[in-house]
Write an enzyme that holds these catalytic residues in place. Structure first.
Site, PDB file in Angstrom:
ATOM      1  N   CYS A 114     -40.165  19.348  16.514  1.00  9.07           N
ATOM      2  CA  CYS A 114     -39.107  18.364  15.867  1.00  9.07           C
ATOM      3  C   CYS A 114     -39.578  17.295  15.020  1.00  9.07           C
ATOM      4  CB  CYS A 114     -38.124  17.975  17.054  1.00  9.07           C
ATOM      5  SG  CYS A 114     -37.378  19.364  17.940  1.00  9.07           S
ATOM      6  N   HIS A 254     -34.166  12.090  14.564  1.00  4.83           N
ATOM      7  CA  HIS A 254     -33.827  13.525  14.813  1.00  4.83           C
ATOM      8  C   HIS A 254     -32.894  13.856  15.731  1.00  4.83           C
ATOM      9  CE1 HIS A 254     -34.851  17.288  16.243  1.00  4.83           C
ATOM     10  NE2 HIS A 254     -35.389  16.987  17.449  1.00  4.83           N
ATOM     11  N   ASN A 284     -29.366  20.631  17.324  1.00  5.39           N
ATOM     12  CA  ASN A 284     -30.554  20.476  17.201  1.00  5.39           C
ATOM     13  C   ASN A 284     -31.475  21.495  16.408  1.00  5.39           C
ATOM     14  OD1 ASN A 284     -33.508  20.045  17.325  1.00  5.39           O
ATOM     15  ND2 ASN A 284     -33.611  19.997  19.449  1.00  5.39           N
TER      16      ASN A 284
HETATM   17  N1  ACO Z   1     -24.166  23.157  31.415  1.00  6.38           N
HETATM   18  C1  ACO Z   1     -23.999  22.809  32.852  1.00  6.38           C
HETATM   19  N2  ACO Z   1     -25.080  22.432  33.486  1.00  6.38           N
HETATM   20  C2  ACO Z   1     -26.363  22.398  33.205  1.00  6.38           C
HETATM   21  C3  ACO Z   1     -26.529  22.798  31.643  1.00  6.38           C
HETATM   22  C4  ACO Z   1     -25.678  23.472  30.907  1.00  6.38           C
HETATM   23  N3  ACO Z   1     -25.766  23.755  29.835  1.00  6.38           N
HETATM   24  N4  ACO Z   1     -27.818  22.476  31.670  1.00  6.38           N
HETATM   25  C5  ACO Z   1     -28.406  22.083  32.701  1.00  6.38           C
HETATM   26  N5  ACO Z   1     -27.350  21.917  33.450  1.00  6.38           N
HETATM   27  C6  ACO Z   1     -27.479  21.373  34.862  1.00  6.38           C
HETATM   28  C7  ACO Z   1     -28.839  21.375  35.513  1.00  6.38           C
HETATM   29  O1  ACO Z   1     -29.290  22.984  36.165  1.00  6.38           O
HETATM   30  C8  ACO Z   1     -29.102  20.151  36.403  1.00  6.38           C
HETATM   31  O2  ACO Z   1     -28.408  20.718  37.585  1.00  6.38           O
HETATM   32  P1  ACO Z   1     -28.977  20.450  39.077  1.00  6.38           P
HETATM   33  O3  ACO Z   1     -28.951  18.799  39.198  1.00  6.38           O
HETATM   34  O4  ACO Z   1     -27.986  21.220  40.179  1.00  6.38           O
HETATM   35  O5  ACO Z   1     -30.318  20.903  39.017  1.00  6.38           O
HETATM   36  C9  ACO Z   1     -27.984  19.230  35.925  1.00  6.38           C
HETATM   37  O6  ACO Z   1     -27.247  19.985  34.932  1.00  6.38           O
HETATM   38  C10 ACO Z   1     -28.825  18.215  35.109  1.00  6.38           C
HETATM   39  O7  ACO Z   1     -29.985  18.763  34.397  1.00  6.38           O
HETATM   40  P2  ACO Z   1     -30.975  17.718  33.682  1.00  6.38           P
HETATM   41  O8  ACO Z   1     -32.069  18.786  33.179  1.00  6.38           O
HETATM   42  O9  ACO Z   1     -31.413  16.680  34.297  1.00  6.38           O
HETATM   43  O10 ACO Z   1     -29.743  17.300  32.437  1.00  6.38           O
HETATM   44  P3  ACO Z   1     -30.149  16.167  31.385  1.00  6.38           P
HETATM   45  O11 ACO Z   1     -29.289  15.137  31.713  1.00  6.38           O
HETATM   46  O12 ACO Z   1     -31.588  15.823  31.402  1.00  6.38           O
HETATM   47  O13 ACO Z   1     -29.821  16.860  30.070  1.00  6.38           O
HETATM   48  C11 ACO Z   1     -31.104  17.843  28.207  1.00  6.38           C
HETATM   49  C12 ACO Z   1     -30.586  18.101  29.858  1.00  6.38           C
HETATM   50  C13 ACO Z   1     -29.816  17.924  27.304  1.00  6.38           C
HETATM   51  C14 ACO Z   1     -31.700  19.065  27.823  1.00  6.38           C
HETATM   52  C15 ACO Z   1     -31.787  16.494  28.076  1.00  6.38           C
HETATM   53  O14 ACO Z   1     -32.803  16.542  29.227  1.00  6.38           O
HETATM   54  C16 ACO Z   1     -32.525  16.440  26.915  1.00  6.38           C
HETATM   55  O15 ACO Z   1     -32.178  16.059  25.813  1.00  6.38           O
HETATM   56  N6  ACO Z   1     -33.928  16.305  26.788  1.00  6.38           N
HETATM   57  C17 ACO Z   1     -34.618  15.874  25.718  1.00  6.38           C
HETATM   58  C18 ACO Z   1     -34.620  17.044  24.663  1.00  6.38           C
HETATM   59  C19 ACO Z   1     -35.412  16.539  23.551  1.00  6.38           C
HETATM   60  O16 ACO Z   1     -35.542  15.480  22.889  1.00  6.38           O
HETATM   61  N7  ACO Z   1     -36.536  17.617  23.156  1.00  6.38           N
HETATM   62  C20 ACO Z   1     -37.444  17.389  22.147  1.00  6.38           C
HETATM   63  C21 ACO Z   1     -37.192  18.036  20.606  1.00  6.38           C
HETATM   64  S1  ACO Z   1     -36.754  19.673  20.776  1.00  6.38           S
HETATM   65  C22 ACO Z   1     -38.296  20.336  20.145  1.00  6.38           C
HETATM   66  O17 ACO Z   1     -39.191  19.770  19.802  1.00  6.38           O
HETATM   67  C23 ACO Z   1     -38.249  21.896  19.745  1.00  6.38           C
END
Ligand code: ACO
Length: 344
Positions: A114, A254, A284
Site C-alpha cells: 500500500c 492511503h 482499498n
Molecule cells: N464482518 C463481520 N465481522 C467481522 C468481519 C466482517 N467482514 N471481519 C472480521 N469480523 C469479526 C472478527 O472475526 C472479530 O470477531 P471476534 O471478536 O468474535 O473474533 C471481530 O469482527 C473484530 O475483528 P477485528 O479484526 O478486531 O476487527 P477490526 O476492528 O480490527 O477491523 C480491519 C478489521 C478492518 C481489517 C482493521 O483491523 C484494519 O483496517 N486493519 C488495518 C488494515 C491496513 O491498514 N492494512 C494495511 C494496508 S493493506 C496492504 O498493504 C495490502
C-alpha cells in the site's frame, strides 16, 4: 534547483461494483459491520479474467497522456507500483510500455504494497531532480481481486481493483515534491503477506490447498501499526517543513480504513473537510488509492496548494510526502472535457 512536479493525473476504474449487500450473500458479514469498521460501501472489480493489472495501468496512462496532451514517445521512464503484477516477469512496466507505445521509455515494477505509490513517486522524482529525465510516469495499479479469498470475511470486504497515474516533470519555481519520508520494518512481514508463489513457497497443490496464494492479514495487529505509522510520519513531515494544520490544503491518505485516516488527520490538526476520502466508493485499491484521490479531487486543486500524502502497508512499509501542487486542476479538467466532447 530542479524539483519533480506532478503535471497530470490519470485513472482507471472497472465498471463492475461489489457492494456490501453483495458481500452479505457471500460471507457472514453485514453492511453495518463493514461501514462502521472500515468506511467502505462498495468497491470496483475487474471480473474479466483476460484483463490484468497492466491493462488497468495502461488505461490510466492513456487517460493521463490525453489530459496532458503529450505523445507516449515523450515518456522517459515508467514505474509501476503493484503487488499484483500480471506475472513475475516481465515487469508490468514493460507490458504498459508496449501497450501505450512509449517506445523511448524504460521501466520497472516496485513492490511496497500500500506504500507502493509513495515509494514510486519518491523514486521517480530522483530521475527528474538529477536532470536525467524530463517525463516520468508513476503508476499505482492493483487487481486485488485476484489475490483475495472471497470466503474469508476478514479480508474480502476490504479490497478493490483500480489504477492511478501521475506524470512527473521538472519544475524550477518551487513546485513539486518538496520532501518525503520512507520507512520499512521487515520484522513484522508475516502480519500482512501472500506466502505462496515465490521462491520460498513455489506453487504446488499443497500451497493451493492451504490458500497460500491469497493475501493474509492479521487485521487487528496491522491496524495498531498503521495508525501509529501513518500519523507519525505525517506529523514528522509537517514539523520538519514548518507546516501547521492551516497550511495544509489536503491530506491525501492511503485508503485502508476510515478510522486510520481519521486518527492521522487528528494528529495533523486538520479537519476531515481537508481529507481526500473515497474509500466508501472504491475500498482499498492498494497502490492505486493515492493517485485515485488526486484524480477525484483534481478540479479542486490549485497551483501552490500544500498536500501531505501518507500511506502504510505490508512489509511493513510506510511513508509521507509533502507536495506543492503545480497547476490549477479546473483548467485541465475543462480541457479534457472539451476534448472528449469534440471527439464525440
Ligand atoms: N464482518 C463481520 N465481522 C467481522 C468481519 C466482517 N467482514 N471481519 C472480521 N469480523 C469479526 C472478527 O472475526 C472479530 O470477531 P471476534 O471478536 O468474535 O473474533 C471481530 O469482527 C473484530 O475483528 P477485528 O479484526 O478486531 O476487527 P477490526 O476492528 O480490527 O477491523 C480491519 C478489521 C478492518 C481489517 C482493521 O483491523 C484494519 O483496517 N486493519 C488495518 C488494515 C491496513 O491498514 N492494512 C494495511 C494496508 S493493506 C496492504 O498493504 C495490502
Amino acid at each position: 534547483m530542479i524539483r519533480a512536479a506532478i503535471t497530470a493525473v490519470g485513472h482507471f476504474l472497472p465498471e463492475d461494483r461489489l457492494t456490501n449487500a453483495d458481500l452479505e450473500k457471500m460471507v457472514d458479514t453485514s453492511d453495518e459491520w463493514i461501514r462502521t469498521r472500515t468506511g467502505i460501501r462498495e468497491r470496483r472489480i475487474l471480473w474479466d479474467k483476460d484483463k490484468a493489472t497492466s491493462y488497468m495501468a495502461a488505461e490510466a496512462a492513456r487517460d493521463l497522456l490525453r489530459k496532458r496532451g503529450i505523445e507516449p514517445e515523450e515518456i522517459d521512464a515508467i514505474i509501476v507500483a503493484t503487488v499484483t503484477p500480471d506475472m513475475f516477469f516481465p515487469a508490468t512496466a514493460c507490458l504498459v510500455q508496449a501497450a501505450i507505445g512509449a517506445k523511448n521509455a524504460w521501466g520497472f515494477d516496485l513492490s511496497a504494497a500500500c506504500s507502493g505509490f509513495l515509494f514510486a513517486l519518491s523514486t521517480g522524482a530522483r530521475f527528474i531532480e538529477s536532470g536525467k529525465h524530463e517525463k516520468v510516469l508513476v503508476i499505482g495499479a492493483d487487481k486485488m481481486s485476484t489475490i483475495t479469498d472471497y470466503t474469508d470475511r476478514t479480508t474480502c470486504v476490504l479490497f478493490g481493483d483500480a489504477a492511478g497515474a501521475v506524470l512527473l516533470e521538472p519544475d524550477t519555481e518551487g513546485y513539486g515534491l518538496i520532501d518525503s519520508i520512507e520507512r520499512v520494518d521487515g520484522s513484522q512481514w508475516d502480519l500482512l503477506c501472500m506466502k505462496g508463489g515465490g521462491s520460498l513457497n513455489p506453487p504446488t497443490h499443497e500451497t493451493v490447498d492451504k490458500k497460500m496464494h491469497f493475501l493474509h492479514q492479521e487485521g487487528r495487529h496491522v491496524f495498531r501499526y498503521a495508525v501509529a505509522g501513518m500519523a507519525d510520519v505525517s506529523a514528522e513531515i509537517m514539523e520538519r517543513n514548518g507546516l501547521t494544520g492551516d497550511d495544509v490544503r489536503f491530506l491525501v491518505p492511503h485508503q485502508a480504513n476510515l478510522r486510520i485516516i481519521d486518527a492521522t488527520a487528528r494528529r495533523m490538526g486538520i479537519g476531515m473537510d481537508k481529507v481526500m476520502l473515497n474509500i466508501e466508493r472504491y475500498g482499498n485499491t492498494t497502490a492505486a488509492t493515492i493517485p485515485l484521490c488526486l484524480h477525484d479531487w483534481e478540479q479542486d486543486l490549485r497551483r501552490g496548494d500544500n498536500l501531505v500524502l501518507a500511506a502504510f502497508g505490508g512489509g511493513f512499509t510506510w511513508g509521507a510526502a509533502y507536495v506543492k501542487w503545480a497547476y490549477d486542476g479546473d483548467t485541465v479538467a475543462r480541457t479534457a472535457t472539451a476534448e472528449v466532447a469534440e471527439s464525440a
